[in-house]
Every structure is written in structure tokens, then in C-alpha cells.
Scaffold this motif. Structure first.
Motif, PDB file in Angstrom:
ATOM      1  N   LYS A  57      46.894  37.011  32.576  1.00  0.00           N
ATOM      2  CA  LYS A  57      46.751  35.721  31.884  1.00  0.00           C
ATOM      3  C   LYS A  57      46.097  35.395  30.872  1.00  0.00           C
ATOM      4  O   LYS A  57      46.394  34.691  29.952  1.00  0.00           O
ATOM      5  CB  LYS A  57      45.790  34.798  33.172  1.00  0.00           C
TER       6      LYS A  57
ATOM      7  N   GLU B 115      47.643  33.572  27.528  1.00  0.00           N
ATOM      8  CA  GLU B 115      47.129  32.613  26.614  1.00  0.00           C
ATOM      9  C   GLU B 115      46.974  33.050  25.229  1.00  0.00           C
ATOM     10  O   GLU B 115      46.725  32.229  24.483  1.00  0.00           O
ATOM     11  CB  GLU B 115      45.413  32.586  27.284  1.00  0.00           C
TER      12      GLU B 115
ATOM     13  N   ALA C  39      41.555  33.471  42.415  1.00  0.00           N
ATOM     14  CA  ALA C  39      42.126  32.109  42.473  1.00  0.00           C
ATOM     15  C   ALA C  39      41.245  31.241  41.987  1.00  0.00           C
ATOM     16  O   ALA C  39      41.561  30.084  41.452  1.00  0.00           O
ATOM     17  CB  ALA C  39      42.784  31.899  43.930  1.00  0.00           C
TER      18      ALA C  39
ATOM     19  N   ARG D  63      39.139  31.131  39.716  1.00  0.00           N
ATOM     20  CA  ARG D  63      38.942  31.200  38.599  1.00  0.00           C
ATOM     21  C   ARG D  63      40.365  30.943  37.987  1.00  0.00           C
ATOM     22  O   ARG D  63      40.344  31.091  36.521  1.00  0.00           O
ATOM     23  CB  ARG D  63      38.200  32.549  37.974  1.00  0.00           C
ATOM     24  N   GLY D  64      41.493  30.664  38.649  1.00  0.00           N
ATOM     25  CA  GLY D  64      42.797  30.392  37.906  1.00  0.00           C
ATOM     26  C   GLY D  64      43.574  31.641  37.855  1.00  0.00           C
ATOM     27  O   GLY D  64      44.486  31.255  36.962  1.00  0.00           O
ATOM     28  N   TYR D  65      43.369  32.834  38.445  1.00  0.00           N
ATOM     29  CA  TYR D  65      44.235  33.830  38.441  1.00  0.00           C
ATOM     30  C   TYR D  65      45.126  34.146  39.399  1.00  0.00           C
ATOM     31  O   TYR D  65      44.683  33.612  40.667  1.00  0.00           O
ATOM     32  CB  TYR D  65      43.186  35.122  38.319  1.00  0.00           C
ATOM     33  N   SER D  66      46.235  34.548  39.159  1.00  0.00           N
ATOM     34  CA  SER D  66      47.242  34.678  40.271  1.00  0.00           C
ATOM     35  C   SER D  66      47.515  35.966  40.573  1.00  0.00           C
ATOM     36  O   SER D  66      47.732  37.010  39.729  1.00  0.00           O
ATOM     37  CB  SER D  66      48.786  34.107  39.846  1.00  0.00           C
TER      38      SER D  66
ATOM     39  N   GLU E  27      36.791  40.322  33.134  1.00  0.00           N
ATOM     40  CA  GLU E  27      37.200  39.207  32.143  1.00  0.00           C
ATOM     41  C   GLU E  27      36.441  39.633  30.867  1.00  0.00           C
ATOM     42  O   GLU E  27      37.062  39.470  29.869  1.00  0.00           O
ATOM     43  CB  GLU E  27      36.318  38.000  32.642  1.00  0.00           C
TER      44      GLU E  27
END
Length: 158
Positions: free
Chosen positions: A31, A35, A65, A67-70, A147
Motif C-alpha cells: 500500500k 501511494e 484492516a 489501518r486500511g491494509y488489505s 509501517e
């Protein structure tokens, strides 16, 4: 290592079972790279085959998920001999897995193996702790470390 980072086109993240730390690193790094417009082949694997074809641990997926991770499409697999020639950078989550990789890596590819947290700048940790036997907090801490290391690595790649 820094000099060769500009030519990196593929990265393999490695932990022991490939169900917690390395799939988290794969999901986060994918991700963050997207970005930043960094195009790379990104994968993960384990040094053992205990969980082959299993999806990532549900606690890793839940924490990621949030934190928006797939984690879509990620399934556990064991490191193969081909990985050493195929991937430009092989990043282990801890020293144990560095040594396991070095045991099986052909001599000419050992230079590709490093600790993922060598790229982190906000934590003193050198290894990503295995959250498997702990609580939810461990999975969030793994995300914090991953991260940070992902941001540091992307900075060095661009």
C-alpha cells in the motif's frame, strides 16, 4: 546496501510461518509503495512450511484492516531456492530468520538478505517480535514497526 537499493525491483518479506509478520509487511509495504508511485514486485514467505496455503492470522488481518491494509490474495508459502535468485532484496523480520535464510541461500545471493527493521528510524527495536502467542496489542505493535520500516525503505528506494 544503500547503493544497490536504487536498482531494487522486487522484495520478499520473510518470517517463520508467513502468517503474521511477513504478510503484514507485504500488505503494508504494498500500500505504501503504491501511494508513493513505487512499482515493485512484493511477496512474503516463511522459513518453515507449517502454514502453507493458509491465509494470514485473523488477528494480523484485523489489526491491518483497521489501518486500511488489505491482505487479499496473500497465502502462506515457504521460501524456495528460486526466491534467492528472483528477488532483489530479502528482508527478514528477526535474526533467527536471517540465519535460517543464510543456511539455505546460495553463496552468491546471501548479500540480498537483511533485517527489515534496519530501515526503521523511530524505534530502537532491531527485530519485529512474533505476536502469535500474545494479545491484540502485539499485532498493533508489529504494524507500528512495519509501517516505520516501510517508510524508511521507500525513502531509500526513491
Amino acid at each position: 546496501m544503500d547503493a544497490q537499493l536504487h536498482s531494487v525491483k522486487s522484495i520478499l518479506f520473510v518470517c517463520m510461518g508467513n502468517i503474521c509478520r511477513s504478510p503484514t509487511a507485504e500488505a503494508v509495504f504494498r500500500k505504501k509503495a503504491q501511494e508513493k508511485g513505487v512499482s515493485l514486485e512484493i511477496d512474503s514467505a516463511g522459513t518453515t512450511g507449517a502454514h502453507v496455503r493458509e491465509k494470514p492470522d485473523h488477528r494480523s488481518q484485523k489489526a491491518g484492516a483497521a489501518r486500511g491494509y488489505s491482505f487479499d490474495g496473500i497465502k502462506s508459502r515457504k521460501v524456495t531456492e528460486r526466491d534467492f535468485s528472483h528477488f532483489d532484496l530479502i528482508l527478514a523480520m528477526d535474526n533467527y530468520n536471517v540465519s535460517e535464510l543464510e543456511k539455505v541461500a546460495p553463496e552468491e545471493y546471501k548479500h540480498k538478505i537483511a533485517l527489515f527493521l534496519d530501515f526503521a528510524s523511530n524505534y530502537d527495536e532491531k527485530e519485529v517480535p512474533d505476536p502469535y502467542y500474545g494479545g491484540a496489542g502485539g499485532f498493533k505493535y508489529v504494524l507500528d514497526l512495519v509501517e516505520d520500516a516501510s517508510d524508511g525503505l521507500i525513502q531509500k528506494l526513491v
